[in-house]
Design a protein around this motif. Structure first.
Motif, PDB file in Angstrom:
ATOM      1  N   ALA D  70       0.840  -1.197   0.000  1.00 37.45           N
ATOM      2  CA  ALA D  70       0.000   0.000   0.000  1.00 37.45           C
ATOM      3  C   ALA D  70       0.873   1.245   0.000  1.00 37.45           C
ATOM      4  N   GLY D  71       1.999   1.163   0.738  1.00 35.38           N
ATOM      5  CA  GLY D  71       2.885   2.313   0.840  1.00 35.38           C
ATOM      6  C   GLY D  71       3.405   2.760  -0.508  1.00 35.38           C
ATOM      7  N   TYR D  72       3.641   1.806  -1.410  1.00 37.17           N
ATOM      8  CA  TYR D  72       4.141   2.210  -2.716  1.00 37.17           C
ATOM      9  C   TYR D  72       3.107   3.040  -3.452  1.00 37.17           C
ATOM     10  N   TYR D  73       1.865   2.603  -3.356  1.00 36.70           N
ATOM     11  CA  TYR D  73       0.825   3.361  -4.052  1.00 36.70           C
ATOM     12  C   TYR D  73       0.613   4.722  -3.413  1.00 36.70           C
ATOM     13  N   ILE D  74       0.723   4.771  -2.094  1.00 34.44           N
ATOM     14  CA  ILE D  74       0.613   6.074  -1.437  1.00 34.44           C
ATOM     15  C   ILE D  74       1.726   6.998  -1.937  1.00 34.44           C
ATOM     16  N   MET D  75       2.932   6.446  -1.984  1.00 36.88           N
ATOM     17  CA  MET D  75       4.067   7.250  -2.425  1.00 36.88           C
ATOM     18  C   MET D  75       3.891   7.723  -3.872  1.00 36.88           C
ATOM     19  N   ALA D  76       3.507   6.787  -4.736  1.00 37.68           N
ATOM     20  CA  ALA D  76       3.373   7.149  -6.145  1.00 37.68           C
ATOM     21  C   ALA D  76       2.246   8.148  -6.339  1.00 37.68           C
ATOM     22  N   THR D  77       1.162   7.974  -5.589  1.00 35.46           N
ATOM     23  CA  THR D  77       0.059   8.928  -5.717  1.00 35.46           C
ATOM     24  C   THR D  77       0.512  10.309  -5.285  1.00 35.46           C
ATOM     25  N   ALA D  78       1.224  10.362  -4.165  1.00 28.14           N
ATOM     26  CA  ALA D  78       1.713  11.659  -3.706  1.00 28.14           C
ATOM     27  C   ALA D  78       2.589  12.297  -4.774  1.00 28.14           C
ATOM     28  N   GLY D  79       3.447  11.496  -5.395  1.00 33.10           N
ATOM     29  CA  GLY D  79       4.307  12.024  -6.446  1.00 33.10           C
ATOM     30  C   GLY D  79       3.494  12.553  -7.614  1.00 33.10           C
ATOM     31  N   ALA D  80       2.469  11.795  -8.003  1.00 37.63           N
ATOM     32  CA  ALA D  80       1.643  12.211  -9.134  1.00 37.63           C
ATOM     33  C   ALA D  80       0.918  13.509  -8.815  1.00 37.63           C
ATOM     34  N   VAL D  81       0.378  13.594  -7.607  1.00 38.35           N
ATOM     35  CA  VAL D  81      -0.309  14.832  -7.210  1.00 38.35           C
ATOM     36  C   VAL D  81       0.672  15.997  -7.289  1.00 38.35           C
ATOM     37  N   GLY D  82       1.902  15.763  -6.847  1.00 33.87           N
ATOM     38  CA  GLY D  82       2.897  16.822  -6.908  1.00 33.87           C
ATOM     39  C   GLY D  82       3.170  17.257  -8.337  1.00 33.87           C
ATOM     40  N   LEU D  83       3.312  16.286  -9.239  1.00 32.74           N
ATOM     41  CA  LEU D  83       3.598  16.622 -10.630  1.00 32.74           C
ATOM     42  C   LEU D  83       2.436  17.363 -11.263  1.00 32.74           C
ATOM     43  N   ILE D  84       1.221  16.917 -10.979  1.00 32.00           N
ATOM     44  CA  ILE D  84       0.061  17.471 -11.673  1.00 32.00           C
ATOM     45  C   ILE D  84      -0.321  18.841 -11.116  1.00 32.00           C
ATOM     46  N   TRP D  85      -0.439  18.907  -9.778  1.00 30.13           N
ATOM     47  CA  TRP D  85      -0.887  20.182  -9.205  1.00 30.13           C
ATOM     48  C   TRP D  85       0.247  21.021  -8.655  1.00 30.13           C
ATOM     49  N   LYS D  86       1.499  20.576  -8.891  1.00 35.47           N
ATOM     50  CA  LYS D  86       2.657  21.335  -8.428  1.00 35.47           C
ATOM     51  C   LYS D  86       2.551  21.671  -6.942  1.00 35.47           C
ATOM     52  N   MET D  87       2.191  20.642  -6.163  1.00 34.74           N
ATOM     53  CA  MET D  87       1.973  20.871  -4.748  1.00 34.74           C
ATOM     54  C   MET D  87       3.238  20.461  -4.000  1.00 34.74           C
ATOM     55  N   LYS D  88       3.835  21.408  -3.306  1.00 31.67           N
ATOM     56  CA  LYS D  88       5.094  21.115  -2.616  1.00 31.67           C
ATOM     57  C   LYS D  88       4.910  20.050  -1.556  1.00 31.67           C
ATOM     58  N   LEU D  89       3.808  20.180  -0.817  1.00 29.69           N
ATOM     59  CA  LEU D  89       3.604  19.280   0.314  1.00 29.69           C
ATOM     60  C   LEU D  89       3.587  17.829  -0.139  1.00 29.69           C
ATOM     61  N   SER D  90       2.968  17.582  -1.279  1.00 31.57           N
ATOM     62  CA  SER D  90       2.838  16.172  -1.633  1.00 31.57           C
ATOM     63  C   SER D  90       4.180  15.595  -2.070  1.00 31.57           C
ATOM     64  N   TYR D  91       5.076  16.452  -2.590  1.00 32.15           N
ATOM     65  CA  TYR D  91       6.432  15.964  -2.833  1.00 32.15           C
ATOM     66  C   TYR D  91       7.104  15.562  -1.526  1.00 32.15           C
ATOM     67  N   MET D  92       6.857  16.360  -0.512  1.00 36.42           N
ATOM     68  CA  MET D  92       7.484  16.043   0.774  1.00 36.42           C
ATOM     69  C   MET D  92       6.928  14.742   1.312  1.00 36.42           C
ATOM     70  N   VAL D  93       5.620  14.540   1.129  1.00 37.46           N
ATOM     71  CA  VAL D  93       5.015  13.278   1.556  1.00 37.46           C
ATOM     72  C   VAL D  93       5.656  12.130   0.789  1.00 37.46           C
ATOM     73  N   MET D  94       5.833  12.347  -0.516  1.00 36.00           N
ATOM     74  CA  MET D  94       6.417  11.279  -1.313  1.00 36.00           C
ATOM     75  C   MET D  94       7.807  10.920  -0.802  1.00 36.00           C
ATOM     76  N   LYS D  95       8.613  11.953  -0.582  1.00 31.81           N
ATOM     77  CA  LYS D  95       9.968  11.669  -0.127  1.00 31.81           C
ATOM     78  C   LYS D  95       9.946  10.936   1.208  1.00 31.81           C
ATOM     79  N   SER D  96       9.010  11.317   2.092  1.00 33.46           N
ATOM     80  CA  SER D  96       8.955  10.675   3.397  1.00 33.46           C
ATOM     81  C   SER D  96       8.456   9.246   3.298  1.00 33.46           C
ATOM     82  N   ALA D  97       7.576   8.999   2.337  1.00 34.20           N
ATOM     83  CA  ALA D  97       6.983   7.666   2.244  1.00 34.20           C
ATOM     84  C   ALA D  97       8.007   6.618   1.807  1.00 34.20           C
ATOM     85  N   ALA D  98       9.032   7.043   1.082  1.00 35.59           N
ATOM     86  CA  ALA D  98       9.974   6.049   0.541  1.00 35.59           C
ATOM     87  C   ALA D  98      10.710   5.257   1.620  1.00 35.59           C
TER      88      ALA D  98
END
Ligand code: HEM
Ligand SMILES: Nc1ncnc2c1ncn2[C@@H]1O[C@H](COP(=O)(O)OP(=O)(O)OP(=O)(O)O)[C@@H](O)[C@H]1O
Ligand SMILES: Nc1ncnc2c1ncn2[C@@H]1O[C@H](COP(=O)(O)OP(=O)(O)OP(=O)(O)O)[C@@H](O)[C@H]1O
Ligand SMILES: [Mg+2]
Ligand SMILES: [Mg+2]
Lengths: 213, 58, 227, 258, 213, 227
Positions: D70-98
């Motif tokens: 599940a964690g991989y999908y959470i991480m990838a989703t956070a990354g996608a949200v960051g790419l699409i909406w340019k949201m800084k927070l979700s990049y940080m979530v992605m980095k933390s999820a790894a």
């Protein structure tokens, strides 16, 4: 008449890792202009040029080409533009001639005659079949600069084009820039040297506060 | 645990260690970062006061 | 603009082929690597041909995969260093087309020669006769997938100097399905089964890679070379 | 207007400040659920007929495996949200999820390997699920390595997001192919004890542990994200204000006490 | 008094692939000298410097250091020498400070204070913990040039040291070179610019016949 | 001068270790490569432990060899590009000592970690218990030989840009004896034979490499970087 400016830069700003390199840059370059961007080492000249060529994204502000933002008329803008950076994009294993042929392959004038003329122009006529790793520092750069003698681009962005070039070469290049401007082109260049050009305008970037001795 | 204890307990201990590390590592780095920010603030203040008193240091 | 989109493809294809030709000695290296490592295997394992035959298909595929992996690293490296990549980023053409050109050149200079030389290794590792045709087909398709996927990894690591081995970490997991269906194709044929289904899956993987990888690589390049 | 919450959600500052409020409660709940599940599973639940006590490893192994995936999908989703909406927070979530995901994957692999010794007599077999799990670990490590390799946080997060996305396309393919590969070779000797036939007395603590692991994941993710926010925003004024108010509060407290 | 020459070059020649780049070069450099090697692009300045540093073997002729051939007193000669080439030998992943500490690790003055002073001298005091790939072209070269502020070598070989350096930096460097010469050192450098230095001597290399425009 | 000879060794050793530390993520790559390729093998061959056990020793050794080979390529590459190599050539110290420092740093960052992680791979490839100690000993000695020999190849190819795969061609033949005696050490132990003789041969190879390779590499560097 703001549309008549070839390039118009409005309130451009760039920050990297949350620290601001420059902001509030306003520039206009018209046909026939030569604009020299000045500034101490590290003041952001290269960064500014790379933003102008769209290789980097600015943090704020916009760049207009003939009145339309460059993201909208990207194809037109990039087709009319020529950029020579710090790294001259010369392939070490290819000969000067092959490098040049490849670099100008999008240009209409890319026939053999024009290429030979250009190589002769930058003083490399004897070297056309020497692989570029066997060229001296200045000859290496001359290969890249030979593009200027063929290119039909209106807008030239040159990042320290005179690096490693000898005096004769510098004055030859200056004449070439002048000619391009006189024919209605525009040049934006960075250089730490003083240039002997008419209609030269200068734009100074100030160094980021307190860091340059 | 009829000879299987070692297997069960080793997994439990390793798992707990990893989980504790997952919690402690960010807390430690957060603390280090807060300290660093505090130091930055102090340094800036010092620089401001010194530059107002002695104009133009290196 | 249709013309210029295509010209982006063929111009970069031709250029990379010329560059490879200029360094023939080096362009042949993946091939040499492939052949040499395959000769290490009998040394490390066993010289008995019956036992070699069992591992032949798997070994040939693993080595083809490694050879591609190692060569894909250089796809953008020298262009990055000498500034050509910067020029590529500011060509008027859409980025994926020139990239596809570069990737095609890469396949033509590594995957294709590997495929063509593989029967030789088959002989050296005593591959049963039924395995040759499936091996050729699966390698041809499979190495193309590997070049395409590898390009994404290469684009992601290009601005990290000497990122070659990081690249392996990134793309190796993505290579595993190709390896599985590649070896399966050969092994099915050797065992007398119908080897078309795994080959068809490879074909599907290839189609998906052609569609997606140049796009992903373009995105990655814009990103990494901008710093 | 309707975008306001979205905007706020994307603000690291808002997240940092409000997470400080929920975090204690969430941690408390996690501790309670995990502890009770652990005691129930390790001490109270009945022994398995065939495997004896080594069966109790399931109470760690299965929840960890669930979260790893599940964690991989959470991480990838956070990354996608960051790419699409340019949201800084979700990049940080992605980095933390790894790293969290990688650690959980490691736990799943480790507990599984240890479990293998009493049940199969060996620490490692190339079972389909085990192999996919190993590949998942590599995918996580790849994202982490990319994050560390780039010094610019911005580039690192975008590169990680692209890799995460490519990975999401690939994970089902990898799983399917490994599964298929295994069915080709399957040696008959090895089998998992099948879950559905589990006795409720064994199953209920497992459920509790799964919930506990989900909660734990949330706590760890929030903690990592908070420190990541501080790292990236340490030059901003709100972080500085934060420190000043903290100092102020401390001083006030001391003044009040004395 | 021929021994008193720090460096004496006698009948030096160099040929590559059977074509002669230069021959019959005779030079003498004494303490307090600054020698600028001039010549068009490709005339062999870099090659000459690399021969002087012993990185390349000449085809003929010899180089004497304090009257003894450099192959005989190699250790002494190389210890007294400092060379900064076209490529500045700056490691991209290390910070400016680490690069400098490493470069001068053989020098007696390699303490922290001297390093900080040198970095401040070349205007990089704010950048000591920035990895060098994040420096601008000029800053990058400044890291290498900071060696000049620490080095105790007597003999400096500098290949186009002013490349990419801004005007302020150039005049600072010129002052530094002057100082070094005045203290009894010697400098051999190549540059296409005119330098504002006392006791500057020039040596011109002519271009290989007919190839340079 | 005794002092300065040593300082050439330890200064370059420390520098290269610092550089590796700066790119930790990347310095770990040979390790990752080693582990990942070892997972490719069951995918390519078979998941059955009995059959894997037969090939385990050979495969671990082949992969260790490849990992070293690939990383040795970078030994001089970045130094050549940024001009550091030119500076190395004109240090007053005798060239072999700094080179030995660089090679030692390379072994410490690749060969040693590979050796330490090999038991894990042993478990994954079902290596019989008797093989572990010999594997550790032979890998420790053997990878040192590989680093030393590889350095000569790297020095010869450094001035050819991107000579990485050409390098394999040059050094692979030199690697073969190491591979043969390395696997022999492990296989002897697994088969219950005395494994000290092949290990002793590895030791002799190591001694010879230490004495000769830095000299040869120094000569090669002077030669190739002079053009
Ligand atoms: C390194 C070794 C192992 C790994 C990587 C591993 C991995 C996994 C994974 C990923 C799952 C979750 C599957 C899902 O979400 O559907 C799982 C479930 C499970 N594993 Fe393991 N496993 C390992 C060893 C073992 C061993 C030795 C046993 C016991 C003999 C075991 C028993 C189970 C059981 C009972 C389940 C849950 C029931 C099910 O979903 O089928 N595992 N394992
Ligand atoms: N590696 C090489 N192999 C073959 N020829 C070379 C090589 N390097 C340089 N040359 C040739 O030697 C000549 C001298 O080169 P050198 O680099 O010394 O020139 P230079 O005077 O430093 O020029 P510049 O002002 O451009 O730096 C050139 O004509 C060049 O083509
Ligand atoms: N990749 C990078 N990452 C982070 N910071 C960078 C990067 N490249 C440049 N910088 C920083 O940005 C600033 C501007 O650099 P830039 O290259 O634009 O300067 P410049 O004006 O061209 O200088 P020069 O005259 O030396 O060429 C410098 O302070 C530099 O340290
Ligand atoms: Mg610049
Ligand atoms: Mg030169």
């Amino acid at each position: 008449m703001s549309q008549s400016s070839l390039i118009k830069v409005e309130n451009l700003a760039f920050e990297r890792d949350d620290s601001c390199l420059f902001d509030n840059i306003n520039l206009a370059v018209d046909s026939g202009d030569i604009l020299q961007i000045e500034g101490a080492n590290g003041s952001g000249k290269t960064t500014l040029l790379r933003i102008l060529t769209t290789a980097l994204q600015p943090s704020a502000g916009k760049i207009l080409y003939k009145g339309c933002t460059v993201t909208d008329c990207r194809y037109q803008y990039l087709s009319d533009m020529l950029y020579i950076g710090h790294q001259p994009a010369v392939k070490q294993t290819l000969t000067a001639e092959e490098n040049l042929r490849w670099m100008v392959s999008n240009s209409a004038k890319s026939n053999q005659l024009a290429i030979n003329d250009a190589l002769a122009g930058v003083g490399l006529s004897g070297y056309s079949d020497v692989p570029c790793y066997a060229l001296s520092a200045g000859q290496h750069r001359r290969v890249a600069l030979a593009r200027l003698l063929i290119s039909e681009a209106k807008l030239w962005y040159l990042d320290e084009p005179f690096t490693a070039i000898d005096k004769q070469g510098v004055s030859y290049l200056e004449a070439r820039l002048q000619e391009h401007a006189d024919r209605g082109g525009a040049v934006v260049l960075t250089s730490h040297q003083d240039l002997a050009l008419n209609n030269l305008r200068k734009y100074s970037l100030s160094a980021p506060a307190g860091q340059i001795a | 645990m009829d000879g299987h204890g070692i297997y069960v307990w080793s997994t439990v201990i390793v798992t707990l260690l990893v989980m504790v590390w997952l919690l402690v590592a960010p807390m430690l780095s957060r603390r280090a970062l807060l300290k660093e920010v505090a130091r930055d603030i102090l340094r800036e203040r010092a620089r401001q006061t010194s530059s107002t008193s002695t104009q133009g240091e290196s | 603009m249709a013309h210029s989109i295509n010209s982006g493809f063929s111009a970069w294809l031709r250029r990379d082929l010329l560059l490879a030709y200029r360094r023939r000695g080096e362009a042949a290296s993946p091939l040499v690597f492939f052949v040499m490592v395959s000769t290490l295997i009998p040394l490390g394992l066993t010289p008995e041909s019956a036992r070699l035959a069992e591992v032949a298909a798997g070994m040939i595929w693993v080595m083809a995969l490694l050879a591609t992996l190692l060569s894909v690293e250089g796809l953008f490296a020298s262009d990055y260093q000498d500034g050509s990549l910067e020029q590529l980023l500011i060509t008027p053409q859409l980025l994926p087309m020139p990239l596809l050109g570069k990737i095609t050149a890469h396949w033509l200079t590594t995957g294709l020669p590997l495929t063509l030389v593989s029967p030789l290794l088959g002989v050296m590792l005593s591959l049963p006769a039924a395995g040759y045709l499936p091996m050729l087909c699966s390698l041809a398709l499979g190495t193309a997938c590997l070049s395409l996927t590898g390009a994404v990894g290469a684009a992601l690591t290009v601005s990290l100097r000497k990122g070659g081995l990081l690249l392996s970490l990134l793309v190796m997991p993505l290579y595993m399905p190709v390896l599985i269906f590649g070896t399966a194709t050969v092994n099915f044929a050797v065992d007398g089964l119908n080897w078309l289904p795994p080959l068809a899956i490879l074909g599907a993987l290839f189609a998906a890679s052609v569609a997606l990888c140049p796009l992903a690589a373009a995105g990655a390049l814009r990103l990494t070379s901008a710093n | 207007m309707s975008w306001q919450w979205f905007h706020r959600l994307g603000s690291p500052r808002w997240f940092y400040q409000s997470s400080a409020r929920w975090l204690p409660w969430l941690s408390l709940a996690t501790a309670v659920v995990l502890l009770s599940g652990l005691i129930w599973g390790l001490a109270i639940a009945p022994e398995d007929a065939k495997q004896g006590n080594s069966f109790r490893i399931i109470y760690i192994h299965v929840p960890a495996s669930f979260l790893a995936l599940a964690g991989y999908y959470i991480m990838a989703t956070a990354g996608a949200v960051g790419l699409i909406w340019k949201m800084k927070l979700s990049y940080m979530v992605m980095k933390s999820a790894a790293p969290i995901g990688a650690a959980l994957t490691f736990i799943a692999l480790f507990t599984g390997a240890i479990w293998g010794k009493p049940t199969w007599g060996t620490y490692w077999v190339w079972d389909a699920r085990i192999t996919s799990m190993l590949i998942l670990l590599f995918l996580y490590l790849g994202v982490m390595a990319l994050q560390y390799a780039y010094h610019s946080a911005d580039v690192a997060s975008k590169a990680g997001a692209i890799l995460g996305l490519v990975g999401t396309v690939n994970i089902p393919i990898i799983y399917k192919s490994v599964d298929w590969w295994y069915t080709l070779h399957q040696p008959a000797t090895i089998k998992f004890t099948s879950a559905p036939s589990m006795h409720p007395d064994m199953f209920q603590p497992l459920l509790v542990m799964i919930i506990g692991f989900y909660l734990f994941y949330a706590v760890a993710l929030i903690l990592h994200t908070r420190s990541e926010i501080l790292r990236r925003e340490r030059k901003t004024s709100w972080v500085r204000d934060l420190l000043n108010t903290k100092k102020q509060a401390k001083a006030d407290k001391q003044a009040g006490e004395s």
